[in-house]
Design a protein around this motif. Structure first.
Motif, short mmCIF file in Angstrom:
data_model
loop_
_atom_site.label_atom_id
_atom_site.label_comp_id
_atom_site.label_asym_id
_atom_site.label_seq_id
_atom_site.Cartn_x
_atom_site.Cartn_y
_atom_site.Cartn_z
N GLU A 189 0.62 -1.07 -0.09
CA GLU A 189 0.08 0.03 -0.11
C GLU A 189 0.92 1.24 -0.08
O GLU A 189 0.54 2.44 -0.68
CB GLU A 189 -0.99 -0.03 1.31
CG GLU A 189 -1.99 -1.15 1.27
CD GLU A 189 -2.77 -1.19 2.44
OE1 GLU A 189 -3.91 -0.94 2.36
OE2 GLU A 189 -1.97 -1.40 3.54
N LEU A 190 1.97 1.35 0.68
CA LEU A 190 2.62 2.27 0.76
C LEU A 190 3.55 2.64 -0.56
O LEU A 190 3.57 3.76 -1.00
CB LEU A 190 4.03 2.19 1.84
CG LEU A 190 3.69 2.32 3.34
CD1 LEU A 190 4.75 1.82 4.19
CD2 LEU A 190 2.98 3.75 3.54
N ALA A 191 3.68 1.71 -1.01
CA ALA A 191 4.56 1.66 -2.70
C ALA A 191 3.33 2.35 -3.60
O ALA A 191 3.90 3.11 -4.40
CB ALA A 191 4.96 0.31 -3.11
N ALA A 238 3.09 6.11 -2.50
CA ALA A 238 4.25 6.85 -3.03
C ALA A 238 4.14 7.19 -4.41
O ALA A 238 4.45 8.34 -4.79
CB ALA A 238 5.62 5.94 -2.88
N GLN A 239 3.48 6.29 -5.20
CA GLN A 239 3.28 6.79 -6.61
C GLN A 239 2.18 7.69 -6.81
O GLN A 239 2.25 8.84 -7.74
CB GLN A 239 3.08 5.47 -7.50
CG GLN A 239 3.96 4.47 -7.72
CD GLN A 239 3.91 3.50 -8.89
OE1 GLN A 239 3.21 3.67 -9.73
NE2 GLN A 239 4.14 2.19 -8.43
N ASP A 240 1.13 7.57 -6.01
CA ASP A 240 0.03 8.66 -6.06
C ASP A 240 0.53 9.98 -5.58
O ASP A 240 0.21 11.00 -6.03
CB ASP A 240 -1.41 8.10 -5.15
CG ASP A 240 -1.82 6.84 -5.35
OD1 ASP A 240 -1.58 6.61 -6.62
OD2 ASP A 240 -2.56 6.33 -4.72
N VAL A 241 1.41 9.81 -4.61
CA VAL A 241 2.01 11.30 -3.97
C VAL A 241 2.71 11.71 -4.92
O VAL A 241 2.78 13.11 -5.46
CB VAL A 241 2.79 10.99 -2.78
CG1 VAL A 241 3.53 12.47 -2.37
CG2 VAL A 241 1.83 10.67 -1.65
N VAL A 242 3.45 11.00 -5.97
CA VAL A 242 4.38 11.45 -6.87
C VAL A 242 3.40 12.19 -8.06
O VAL A 242 3.85 13.36 -8.52
CB VAL A 242 5.42 10.37 -7.44
CG1 VAL A 242 5.85 11.01 -8.69
CG2 VAL A 242 6.52 10.19 -6.51
N PRO A 259 9.41 1.57 0.67
CA PRO A 259 8.38 0.92 -0.34
C PRO A 259 8.14 1.87 -1.33
O PRO A 259 7.73 2.86 -0.94
CB PRO A 259 7.39 0.57 0.58
CG PRO A 259 7.78 0.46 2.05
CD PRO A 259 8.85 1.48 2.16
N GLY A 260 8.39 1.16 -2.47
CA GLY A 260 8.03 2.30 -3.82
C GLY A 260 9.10 3.23 -4.32
O GLY A 260 8.86 3.86 -5.09
N GLU A 261 10.00 3.57 -3.21
CA GLU A 261 10.99 4.51 -3.57
C GLU A 261 11.79 4.26 -4.94
O GLU A 261 12.07 5.29 -5.66
CB GLU A 261 12.03 4.59 -2.53
CG GLU A 261 13.07 5.68 -2.57
CD GLU A 261 14.05 5.64 -1.37
OE1 GLU A 261 13.61 5.48 -0.25
OE2 GLU A 261 15.21 6.11 -1.48
N LEU A 306 8.85 6.88 -12.93
CA LEU A 306 7.49 7.83 -12.94
C LEU A 306 7.72 8.97 -13.35
O LEU A 306 6.81 9.82 -14.14
CB LEU A 306 6.80 7.35 -11.93
CG LEU A 306 5.27 8.09 -11.60
CD1 LEU A 306 4.71 7.48 -12.71
CD2 LEU A 306 4.67 7.63 -10.11
N VAL A 307 8.83 9.78 -12.81
CA VAL A 307 8.91 11.38 -13.00
C VAL A 307 9.44 11.39 -14.36
O VAL A 307 8.95 12.43 -14.99
CB VAL A 307 9.63 11.70 -11.83
CG1 VAL A 307 10.27 13.17 -12.36
CG2 VAL A 307 9.30 11.66 -10.48
N LEU A 308 10.45 10.41 -14.76
CA LEU A 308 10.99 10.58 -16.10
C LEU A 308 9.84 10.49 -17.28
O LEU A 308 9.81 11.41 -18.07
CB LEU A 308 12.02 9.85 -16.28
CG LEU A 308 13.26 10.01 -15.53
CD1 LEU A 308 14.20 8.78 -15.75
CD2 LEU A 308 13.93 11.27 -16.38
#
Lengths: 192, 220
Positions: free
Chosen positions: A56-58, A61-65, B70-72, B78-80
């Motif tokens: 969920e955190l991963a 993190a994408q949602d935040v980005v 997690p997800g880092e 994603l940014v690129l």
């Protein structure tokens, strides 16, 4: 160190603008800087008693980005990129947990420790509402609230930062606070 | 609330006056409205103080934390991908996109070569773009969402809507075609501004493609 002075914030503003324009070097640097979003989520989640799992955190993190990318045009360099990303990550995590009915334990403790209560009896909801109300304030009003509560500056320093007497800073701050209070309680922002 | 009440509230908020000061206690007895405003102000200040403290602590902890969160690892890709595409889905920089596509092709060839055979039928490279077709930009109404991407057999799509008030919606059931018609209860929310994204998943559930966000402003 993440907390930075004005000069770095100006650099941060230039970086965000260049990245938004597609400058490849700036995009790479910006991507590295906002990796902190995942770290912020992970640390906050841990401090709340780990209500969200790693998967969920991963995703979060994408949602935040994606929110960060959408709001790049609104970044004004008043705080560091990390501070800006932190607030977006904080709100996304709180909203996510609230929507799934999960209660992060220490938030209530945090409010109790601060000597306050919860306006609606739901601390997480109250914090989310305050963040959303803050987003409705004008930039110079948010700046006053941030200088006082996030940077913890004295009134003399706030006055010096804003190039005005400390008493003027106090009056402007309280006007912003009243407006924020009205937004939080669903009243028109300008009265008081 | 009169000017004196506001002045007292300001002095309390700025730390000049204690809320237990006899003058404040007296005002609370005299005016119910003042008492209520003071309680609201105190609660708000408590939240702001607590949030400020939390932010400072988390930023400091993050600065010292070298472990991967997690997800880092997915963030740079994603940014690129996102910053070479405008919110409306158009290409921002052909050159940058060309380089990324070329890099993806080279990486794909290397991956295929190193594997020898395609083990799972899925490609785990940084996800290429799903092309968002409609709605994009200013539209009269939103009847359906359409996009373009060829999924591997057994794959599916998920659509995410991000509304301007900060809330979001994700489709819960698997979308098998490159099209989705919004549920009736979303109708009103789609009449304001929002952005949408599409994620493509392979048969094992790994992400194989992403598209968006595309900004939409409906005017009906």
């Amino acid at each position: 160190m993440i907390l930075a002075g004005d000069s770095q914030h100006l650099g941060d503003l230039k970086l965000v603008k260049a990245a938004k324009c597609g400058d490849s070097s700036a995009v790479k640097d910006f991507a590295q800087r906002i990796k902190c979003a995942a770290k912020f989520l992970s640390i906050q989640n841990r401090r709340m008693g780990s209500p969200a799992n790693d998967e969920e955190l991963a995703d979060l993190a994408q949602d935040v980005v994606l929110v960060v990318l959408r709001k790049m045009g609104g970044y004004e360099g008043r705080g560091s990129i990390e501070s800006w990303v932190y607030r977006i990550a904080r709100l996304e995590l709180l909203v996510y947990l609230r929507e799934r009915g999960r209660r992060p334990a220490p938030v209530g403790d945090m409010l109790d420790a601060a000597g306050g209560g919860s306006p609606k009896g739901d601390e997480r909801f109250a914090i989310t509402v305050v963040h959303r109300a803050l987003a409705r304030l004008r930039p110079h009003e948010v700046e006053l609230v941030e200088l006082r509560h996030l940077e913890g500056l004295t009134w003399d320093k706030i006055g010096a930062r804003l190039d005005c007497p400390a008493n003027t800073a106090k009056t402007r701050y309280h006007r912003a606070l009243v407006k924020l209070q009205n937004y939080v309680h669903d009243r028109d922002g300008e009265d008081g | 609330m009169d000017a004196r009440h506001l002045e007292i509230l300001e002095r309390i908020a700025t730390g000049e006056l204690d809320r237990e000061d006899p003058a404040v206690v007296e005002l609370c007895r005299e005016s119910e409205e003042f008492r209520a405003r003071l309680a609201e102000q105190s609660e708000l200040l408590a939240v702001l103080e607590a949030e400020g403290g939390e932010e400072r602590e988390v930023l400091a902890l993050a600065a010292e934390d070298d472990s991967a969160a997690p997800g880092e690892d997915r963030i740079p890709t994603l940014v690129l991908e996102s910053l070479v595409v405008e919110p409306g889905g158009r290409r921002r920089s052909v050159w940058v996109r060309t380089v990324l596509v070329a890099a993806a092709v080279v990486a794909l060839l290397v991956l295929q070569w190193s594997r020898g055979t395609d083990e799972g039928g899925e490609t785990l490279l940084g996800p290429p773009g799903v092309e968002l077709l409609e709605p994009v930009g200013e539209v009269e109404r939103v009847a359906a969402f359409r996009w373009d991407y060829d999924l591997p057999p057994g794959g599916w799509f998920q659509l995410t809507l991000r509304f301007d008030d900060g809330t979001s919606f994700k489709t819960s059931s698997r979308i098998m075609r490159a099209e989705w018609k919004p549920e009736p209860d979303l109708g009103e929310r789609l009449s304001a501004g929002f952005a949408w994204e599409v994620t493509g998943f392979g048969p094992t559930g790994s992400v194989v493609a992403r598209g968006g966000p595309a900004r939409v402003d409906a005017s009906y």
